[in-house]
Structure formats: C-alpha cells, structure tokens
Motif scaffolding. Structure first.
Motif, PDB file in Angstrom:
ATOM      1  N   SER A 215       0.822  -1.210   0.000  1.00 20.65           N
ATOM      2  CA  SER A 215       0.000   0.000   0.000  1.00 20.65           C
ATOM      3  C   SER A 215       0.855   1.258   0.000  1.00 20.65           C
ATOM      4  CB  SER A 215      -0.912   0.025   1.226  1.00 20.65           C
ATOM      5  OG  SER A 215      -1.762  -1.078   1.213  1.00 20.65           O
ATOM      6  N   VAL A 216       1.938   1.251   0.745  1.00 13.56           N
ATOM      7  CA  VAL A 216       2.806   2.419   0.837  1.00 13.56           C
ATOM      8  C   VAL A 216       3.585   2.625  -0.460  1.00 13.56           C
ATOM      9  CG1 VAL A 216       4.827   3.350   2.042  1.00 13.56           C
ATOM     10  CG2 VAL A 216       3.001   2.289   3.324  1.00 13.56           C
ATOM     11  N   SER A 217       4.037   1.548  -1.050  1.00 13.92           N
ATOM     12  CA  SER A 217       4.808   1.621  -2.283  1.00 13.92           C
ATOM     13  C   SER A 217       4.120   0.753  -3.349  1.00 13.92           C
ATOM     14  CB  SER A 217       6.228   1.107  -2.020  1.00 13.92           C
ATOM     15  OG  SER A 217       6.965   1.125  -3.204  1.00 13.92           O
ATOM     16  N   PRO A 218       3.087   1.303  -4.010  1.00 12.41           N
ATOM     17  CA  PRO A 218       2.321   0.494  -4.966  1.00 12.41           C
ATOM     18  C   PRO A 218       3.165   0.081  -6.168  1.00 12.41           C
ATOM     19  CG  PRO A 218       1.667   2.788  -5.116  1.00 12.41           C
ATOM     20  CD  PRO A 218       2.619   2.677  -3.969  1.00 12.41           C
ATOM     21  N   PRO A 219       2.746  -0.980  -6.860  1.00  9.90           N
ATOM     22  CA  PRO A 219       3.490  -1.423  -8.039  1.00  9.90           C
ATOM     23  C   PRO A 219       3.566  -0.317  -9.085  1.00  9.90           C
ATOM     24  CG  PRO A 219       1.674  -2.919  -7.554  1.00  9.90           C
ATOM     25  CD  PRO A 219       1.581  -1.785  -6.611  1.00  9.90           C
ATOM     26  N   GLY A 220       4.721  -0.091  -9.622  1.00  5.92           N
ATOM     27  CA  GLY A 220       4.895   0.953 -10.622  1.00  5.92           C
ATOM     28  C   GLY A 220       5.280   2.293 -10.029  1.00  5.92           C
ATOM     29  N   GLY A 221       5.160   2.449  -8.717  1.00  7.06           N
ATOM     30  CA  GLY A 221       5.519   3.702  -8.059  1.00  7.06           C
ATOM     31  C   GLY A 221       4.412   4.732  -8.123  1.00  7.06           C
ATOM     32  N   VAL A 222       4.764   5.981  -7.831  1.00  7.80           N
ATOM     33  CA  VAL A 222       3.808   7.090  -7.850  1.00  7.80           C
ATOM     34  C   VAL A 222       4.347   8.213  -8.727  1.00  7.80           C
ATOM     35  CG1 VAL A 222       2.815   6.595  -5.586  1.00  7.80           C
ATOM     36  CG2 VAL A 222       4.799   8.047  -5.742  1.00  7.80           C
ATOM     37  N   TRP A 223       3.442   9.050  -9.207  1.00  7.14           N
ATOM     38  CA  TRP A 223       3.842  10.189 -10.041  1.00  7.14           C
ATOM     39  C   TRP A 223       4.628  11.175  -9.187  1.00  7.14           C
ATOM     40  CZ3 TRP A 223       3.408   9.729 -15.063  1.00  7.14           C
ATOM     41  CH2 TRP A 223       2.437   8.898 -15.591  1.00  7.14           C
ATOM     42  N   GLN A 224       5.727  11.687  -9.710  1.00  7.53           N
ATOM     43  CA  GLN A 224       6.594  12.595  -8.971  1.00  7.53           C
ATOM     44  C   GLN A 224       6.348  14.062  -9.301  1.00  7.53           C
ATOM     45  OE1 GLN A 224       8.773  11.557  -6.556  1.00  7.53           O
ATOM     46  NE2 GLN A 224       7.867   9.544  -6.888  1.00  7.53           N
ATOM     47  N   GLU A 225       5.754  14.320 -10.456  1.00  7.97           N
ATOM     48  CA  GLU A 225       5.519  15.705 -10.856  1.00  7.97           C
ATOM     49  C   GLU A 225       4.287  15.774 -11.747  1.00  7.97           C
ATOM     50  OE1 GLU A 225       8.545  16.005 -14.606  1.00  7.97           O
ATOM     51  OE2 GLU A 225       9.400  16.278 -12.622  1.00  7.97           O
ATOM     52  N   GLY A 226       3.833  16.983 -11.995  1.00 13.35           N
ATOM     53  CA  GLY A 226       2.652  17.171 -12.828  1.00 13.35           C
ATOM     54  C   GLY A 226       1.386  17.226 -11.990  1.00 13.35           C
ATOM     55  N   ARG A 227       0.249  17.123 -12.668  1.00 13.64           N
ATOM     56  CA  ARG A 227      -1.027  17.251 -11.961  1.00 13.64           C
ATOM     57  C   ARG A 227      -1.404  15.998 -11.182  1.00 13.64           C
ATOM     58  NH1 ARG A 227      -5.353  15.183 -15.366  1.00 13.64           N
ATOM     59  NH2 ARG A 227      -4.427  14.503 -17.314  1.00 13.64           N
ATOM     60  N   ARG A 228      -0.705  14.898 -11.395  1.00 17.45           N
ATOM     61  CA  ARG A 228      -1.013  13.640 -10.714  1.00 17.45           C
ATOM     62  C   ARG A 228      -0.041  13.321  -9.573  1.00 17.45           C
ATOM     63  NH1 ARG A 228      -1.852   9.466 -15.676  1.00 17.45           N
ATOM     64  NH2 ARG A 228      -3.261  10.738 -16.918  1.00 17.45           N
ATOM     65  N   VAL A 229       0.628  14.285  -9.025  1.00 17.76           N
ATOM     66  CA  VAL A 229       1.645  14.051  -7.992  1.00 17.76           C
ATOM     67  C   VAL A 229       1.051  13.233  -6.845  1.00 17.76           C
ATOM     68  CG1 VAL A 229       3.070  15.185  -6.235  1.00 17.76           C
ATOM     69  CG2 VAL A 229       2.929  16.127  -8.519  1.00 17.76           C
ATOM     70  N   GLY A 230       1.761  12.165  -6.474  1.00 14.82           N
ATOM     71  CA  GLY A 230       1.351  11.339  -5.346  1.00 14.82           C
ATOM     72  C   GLY A 230       0.379  10.236  -5.682  1.00 14.82           C
ATOM     73  N   LYS A 231      -0.154  10.201  -6.899  1.00  6.69           N
ATOM     74  CA  LYS A 231      -1.081   9.138  -7.282  1.00  6.69           C
ATOM     75  C   LYS A 231      -0.303   7.984  -7.906  1.00  6.69           C
ATOM     76  CE  LYS A 231      -5.135  11.970  -7.905  1.00  6.69           C
ATOM     77  NZ  LYS A 231      -6.260  12.305  -8.744  1.00  6.69           N
ATOM     78  N   ALA A 232      -0.821   6.782  -7.744  1.00  8.46           N
ATOM     79  CA  ALA A 232      -0.146   5.598  -8.256  1.00  8.46           C
ATOM     80  C   ALA A 232      -0.137   5.588  -9.778  1.00  8.46           C
ATOM     81  CB  ALA A 232      -0.831   4.345  -7.745  1.00  8.46           C
TER      82      ALA A 232
END
Length: 82
Positions: free
Chosen positions: A47-64
C-alpha cells in the motif's frame, strides 16, 4: 527438526498439522502470530509503495502510476485488501 515423510502423495500436509501430544499450543500460537505479522507487513508495504511507483511531478503528484489502468489497479486493491 525431523525430516518430512518420504511419501509425496496426498497426505503430505499431515506432517505440518498440529499434533496434540507433540506440539504445544504456545508454539502453534507463536507460529500463527509470525505468519499474521508477515502478511500484515507485506500488505502495508504494497500500500505504501504500490506497483509501478507514484507520479513525482505534474497534476497527478502522489497518485499511483498503476492507477492509470483502472481494471488492473482495482484488482490490485481488491487482493491487497483481502
């Protein structure tokens, strides 16, 4: 630790079953607690580190990143929750 029986038929699981005279309830409880802790740890980490990681920049920051494929992400969330 004793070696498991050589019979590889359908009764291999009997070696791992609780045996009233041989095993103590405390040992069985400790093993169940260890297994439960490992399952909880793996679920939390996924849950903390979902497969594929999370977005680091842009409008989706923090989403899987994996959430872009809704069907696959829904399956991941379902099985992780179970």
């Amino acid at each position: 630790m004793a070696n498991p029986p050589e019979n590889t038929g359908k009764n291999w699981f009997k070696y791992f079953q609780y045996q009233k005279g041989k095993d103590s309830p405390g040992n069985a409880r400790n093993i169940l607690l260890i297994v439960a802790a490992l399952v909880a740890t793996v679920t939390f980490q996924a849950s903390v580190s979902p497969p594929g990681g999370v977005w680091q920049e842009g409008r989706r920051v923090g989403k899987a990143i994996y959430a872009a494929d809704r069907e696959a992400f829904f399956e991941f969330l379902t099985f992780n929750t179970l």
